[in-house]
Design an enzyme around this catalytic site. Structure first.
Site, mmCIF file in Angstrom:
data_model
loop_
_atom_site.group_PDB
_atom_site.id
_atom_site.type_symbol
_atom_site.label_atom_id
_atom_site.label_comp_id
_atom_site.label_asym_id
_atom_site.label_seq_id
_atom_site.Cartn_x
_atom_site.Cartn_y
_atom_site.Cartn_z
ATOM 1 N N GLU B 268 -9.056 2.802 15.286
ATOM 2 C CA GLU B 268 -8.528 3.795 14.337
ATOM 3 C C GLU B 268 -9.440 5.007 14.213
ATOM 4 O OE1 GLU B 268 -7.903 1.428 10.789
ATOM 5 O OE2 GLU B 268 -5.847 0.996 11.378
ATOM 6 N N ASP B 341 -1.890 -6.567 10.747
ATOM 7 C CA ASP B 341 -2.799 -6.021 9.741
ATOM 8 C C ASP B 341 -2.500 -6.533 8.343
ATOM 9 O OD1 ASP B 341 -4.756 -4.572 8.512
ATOM 10 O OD2 ASP B 341 -3.712 -2.655 8.612
ATOM 11 N N GLU B 369 -3.791 -5.059 -0.364
ATOM 12 C CA GLU B 369 -3.326 -3.807 0.249
ATOM 13 C C GLU B 369 -1.818 -3.805 0.468
ATOM 14 O OE1 GLU B 369 -5.265 -2.867 3.946
ATOM 15 O OE2 GLU B 369 -3.959 -1.151 4.350
#
Lengths: 690, 690
Positions: B268, B341, B369
């Site tokens: 990333e 993820d 998250e």
């Protein structure tokens, strides 16, 4: 929102001519379909009769090549603009009667009702729409776009678009028997009587007339000062009287069949005779005298409440009863259905039947000020039926509100009923597709208050959604449509007003809406700076001991304004109908209702039942998809989503608010709230969800 | 939100000392209650042992006046920092073992578990929290306030408030067996290695140490250039190696027991060895060599995915498997539980058990998250249990992810497990009162992955909500509390993660959240300007034919990364568990599931079941009111309201979005949507409801 406002009339004309099946709703219950040839014999040739013939030719679904006779002449079975239908044709005493007969005949063909032997007379002489349209084009409590009549001082010229729209409007009114229209807001601008405006009023009247619609105006009581430049508007002042005479003469020169004035005086800040130490009668009679030579009438509103009296529900009665008999015979006192203000449910106003020497007319509200504006589906016929069929007992059993006002019991020279219109420039006129049904229902009930809501829903649904090319019952798919659409949709309509009551103000709750828009919940509204009877807390009186407004003999004694045995029935908590419980009684939270549940639990169950009902409407509507055009299907589907959300906000807001006082849990069977009280108070859900 | 952020540490101290019963949640599962006197015999006097004694004295709920012996010495039944409990006291091989034994003993007293004969060894050597705390004080994917460690460059001085907070933090970690902490975000600023920052790191390490917590840092791979001013960060460059050596020496001078580095490289946008044509192994090994003399380790993240490969789920495996065996023995590859993820549900990453010659450690995410941030109640122990107990079959049946990583199957020199922390400056540390349970559960599972989620929920609930003055089972009201609180709350917790899966991403859906905040629904997210594997449409692949990502042999063949018989089981739509259905298969909307329902209907039912589950939680929680303090009761009650609303938004958004492709009605049994698709897309519900 999917509701489009008309930007120019040309798009409407385009829609109607090139895409008649687009089903944007503009054609209301008058959707144009195929018609069969018909031969019509009609002796007269008045504009009204011409319209009657035109409608028959354009809409005939009977046997092709039939011959129909339209005849005008006296008949003892007929009253006013009534009509008779038989196999030969239509007979009436007036040209208007023929027109109504035509619409009735065509309706019967489209809905499959027999027209073989019909005698139909209107219940009320005047069946009026009250438009709360301001001269600047805004509409007070209007939720369907700007005014169809006004665009402000600078745009008074009458356009071809105006004429087309007014004609469509007049035709729609006439088709359900509405025969009069008050063109401007009861909170009236004096400017309406200015020659510039009167010119436009005349233009409107000229277009409404061929459909049998009489034109009325709301007038401002202080017009002599504010428009005429006089020093006073005292109704006993000679100059004032002269001013009104001259003005009235001016009006009748332009509009020879002008109907008269509607007046909101000494109400919510409007000027009135009390400003000069005169009574409502003094004011109304002065105007009545001026109108008398022209057969004009005065409709004088009884919607008054001073800030002094302790119970607002008592005030119209207290103020007007002493004046009973003091009014001229061309004055009619216009009384809202309930004693407060068009709430989702109110008991009828005690003035009905009580004023025995004065004509009284009911004022109903078609626009959904307190029932979800044009976002919520609420078929109002059951609400009006409930009022009109309520027994006042004033002249013995059976003295219903309808019979006390339609001339059956009291022989008034004039009878009337008014509905506050829900029309605007929205392409479909009313915003919500189902709001059209309320315009329709008002007209039908005003003509015949013995009709049931179910009958009216049946008619309207068929006219509005069934294939307009096919007479009802003559299609192969008719049975499918009846099962798949008509039946469930009618059930939904008939349940819809009660659903609104349940999720907003059940069990006699009233006036607990949000103060600024009258849309969402606001039971917490009670600032010290506002007069108490404009707050919510004044009306629900909730505290840790209980809830409700005590209007019994031990309280404000508003029950005494009702005739026995009703007064005692309402006064006794055991006999008071539960739907009016908190209207008349202050009760402890653990008061046991007939269900065996406590008051608190029953309140929760009603709110919950309300949202469940709307969820049910969503399911009902989803199943109609195969039977309805895409456009209206999607529009209603979207609106019902919002209505469920609104119901959730109402339910959560009210339960969480009142729970602060009841200190009791929400019954376990029920879903918990999802919107917090502070969230609802702080963020205005109506703003969020638009 | 009722969650308060700490403005100054003084308020905490105040709360803890003067109002210990205020139950603001700051004391976590370590609520201070009354204690009985106890005599402790302990030979050592290390800071860790001192803490052990202090805790025992402050929390002893056993017989008053008992005598306890704490003894340190080898025992073949013990491993690492394990401990033994018996009637005489606690025995361990290390001082840390004594401390863990103390916390375990006190826990057993508070929860009513026997401590008569216990041998307990940690499953993993390193049980780490990864703090994604940025040096400016923000926390990436943190939902409980600002960082407890950092306040930016200009505020590096260590205050007394800092010390109190870090000590409380260390104590909480130690009490559940956590023994290591990575103090800064894996997206690491090079500044963390600046002497100014290292001074603060040392201060933290000094406070964590007496609770047995080792300090680690995330490092930026390009630190030699960006901090050291070198021209390259090439791991094979001598100057680069020297720079790391010098820096490491500097660190160990300050913190002799420093743990090592955590590295996110070539992931990333982060720099890494591939920038210089080197491999992950080249990069990791360089650092490992530098750390080796100090017994430090490198945790190298496998969370990599280039924009080239067609299936992101395959990439970590594809990139790392060729390097198996190429890493130094003090490198551990840190692998997220699933291949994408941290979604509400993923199958385990195929790297577990596949890398046989390289130590692999699981990375779990404690911070929510993708599971509702700190707004939603989601107990994550079942999610981690599901992963850790998944059978990889890599070394035959029973080769669970846990056994493949804890050293049982592969004899790695180091074993570890990491959890991304959910802590912040919120007074209750974690935002949602029930989010504390996830911090607790991570520690407990990292110590003992054979524990069931039910056991952990049981412990945590008792410790967090039961009267801290009373040993469990010794109160008269104990039975009431067990029936009224413990049982229903545990059931709610155990159901909660599945509820989130149901209302957000059921049946194998993944990565269909709103892109900007990872909170609400966003299955429509798919702008052309964004790389496909950052969009939602890439993952659900919905079209009018069907939905799901084909990872079978006829698709991306990601199934082949799993060991047989799992690969074939997942590949076959008839044997693939339905919970992973759309993860591995693209199926037609009318595909029949085991329930007999079509795929479309089953999707709708799952979304609906999700919201029904949360409504159920609301009811469950409301009934606990008599058994819990007002403060936490109201906070959770409010949060559950919001969760129901969130579930509604998820359900409506996803059903209405996918319905565009399925072109099928929502099953009649289910409530219709209430939030329109365009509304959800346009207005960000997360913004609205805050």
């Amino acid at each position: 929102m999917n509701i489009k406002t008309i930007s120019g009339i040309f798009c409407i004309i385009l829609c109607m001519t090139t895409a008649a099946r687009a089903e944007n709703g503009h054609q209301l219950w008058l959707r144009k379909g195929k018609a069969n040839p018909v031969t019509i014999v009609c002796q007269g040739s008045s504009p009204i009769l011409k319209n009657a013939v035109k409608e028959l030719e354009a809409g005939w679904l009977g046997e092709p090549g039939s011959k129909l006779i339209l005849s005008v002449g006296r008949d003892k079975r007929l009253k006013g603009d009534g009509f008779m239908l038989d196999s030969r044709g239509i007979h009436a005493s007036t040209d208007k009667g023929i027109l109504y007969g035509v619409y009735d005949l065509l309706r019967r063909q489209k809905t499959g009702e027999s027209a073989k032997s019909v005698v139909s007379n209107p219940a009320y002489e005047y069946r009026l729409l009250n438009h709360w349209d301001n001269l600047d084009g805004s509409v007070e409590r209007g939720y369907a776009g700007r005014s169809i009549f006004w665009r402000g001082d600078k745009d008074l010229a009458v356009t071809q678009n105006d004429r087309v729209l007014w004609q469509e409007y007049a035709r729609a009114c006439a088709s359900v028997g509405i025969n009069a229209s008050v063109l401007n807001n009861v909170n009236a601008s004096p400017r309406i009587l200015d020659p510039e405006y009167l010119k436009r009023v005349k233009a409107i009247a000229d277009i409404l007339r061929p459909y049998g619609i009489k034109t009325f105006l709301s007038v401002n009581f202080s017009s002599p000062v504010r428009l005429g430049g006089l020093k006073t508007s005292d109704p006993l002042d000679k100059d004032v009287i002269r001013w009104w005479k001259v003005k009235t003469e001016e009006i009748y020169k332009l509009i020879p069949d002008f109907g008269g004035f509607l007046v909101k005086a000494n109400s919510e800040g409007q000027p009135g005779p009390q400003d000069f130490g005169r009574t409502h009668a003094d004011g109304a009679n002065m105007m009545a005298d001026v109108l008398k030579p022209y057969r004009g009438i005065v409709m004088w509103r009884a919607f008054v409440y001073s800030s002094q009296e302790k119970d607002r529900a008592r005030q119209a009665y207290n103020e007007f009863m002493p004046l009973d008999g003091a009014f001229r015979d061309n004055v009619i006192i216009q009384v809202k259905n309930g004693p407060i203000d068009f709430q989702p449910r109110e008991p009828f106003s005690p003035l009905f039947g009580a004023m025995k020497k004065t004509a009284v007319m009911p004022e109903l509200q078609i626009t959904q000020e307190y029932l979800g504006h044009s976002y919520q589906l609420a078929f109002l016929a059951p609400m009006w039926e409930e009022c009109l069929k309520s027994d006042t007992y004033q002249e013995g059993k059976g003295s219903t509100v309808a019979r006390c006002t339609d001339g059956s019991i009291f022989k008034y020279p004039y009878t009337a009923i008014a509905g506050v219109a829900n029309t605007g420039l929205d392409l479909n006129w009313c915003g919500h597709p189902f709001a059209q049904a309320n315009w329709y229902a008002f007209g039908r009930q005003a003509w015949d208050h013995t009709l049931t809501s179910e009958q009216i829903a049946d008619e309207w649904t068929k006219l509005t959604f069934y294939n307009p090319d096919v007479a009802y019952g003559k299609s192969e798919k008719h049975g499918d449509w009846e099962r798949g659409f008509l039946k469930p949709v009618k059930e939904m309509m008939l349940e819809s007003r009660e659903a609104v009551v349940n999720y907003s103000m059940p069990l006699g709750f009233h006036h607990i809406f949000s103060a600024d828009d009258h849309y969402g919940p606001g039971p917490w509204f009670g600032p010290k700076s506002v007069r108490p009877d404009w707050t919510s807390v004044y009306y629900h009186q909730a505290d840790t001991n209980g809830v409700g407004f005590n209007r019994t003999r031990s309280g404000s004694n508003a029950v005494s304004q009702y005739h026995e045995p009703l007064a005692s029935q309402l006064n006794d908590v055991q006999t008071c109908p539960e739907k009016y419980l908190l209207w008349f009684h202050h009760l402890p939270w653990d008061f046991k209702l007939k269900s065996g549940k406590t008051l608190w639990d029953e309140i929760c169950f009603h709110y919950d039942h309300g949202i469940q009902q709307v969820r049910g409407f969503q399911k009902t509507w989803d199943l109609t998809e195969p039977y309805v055009d895409k456009q209206r299907f999607l529009q209603v589907q979207n609106l019902l989503m919002r209505q469920t959300l609104d119901a959730q906000v109402w339910k959560d807001g009210c339960i969480l608010y009142f729970q602060q006082f009841s200190r009791r849990p929400v019954p376990y069977d029920l879903e918990r709230p999802v919107f917090g009280l502070e969230f609802i108070k702080k963020k205005r859900p109506i703003l969020i969800f638009e």
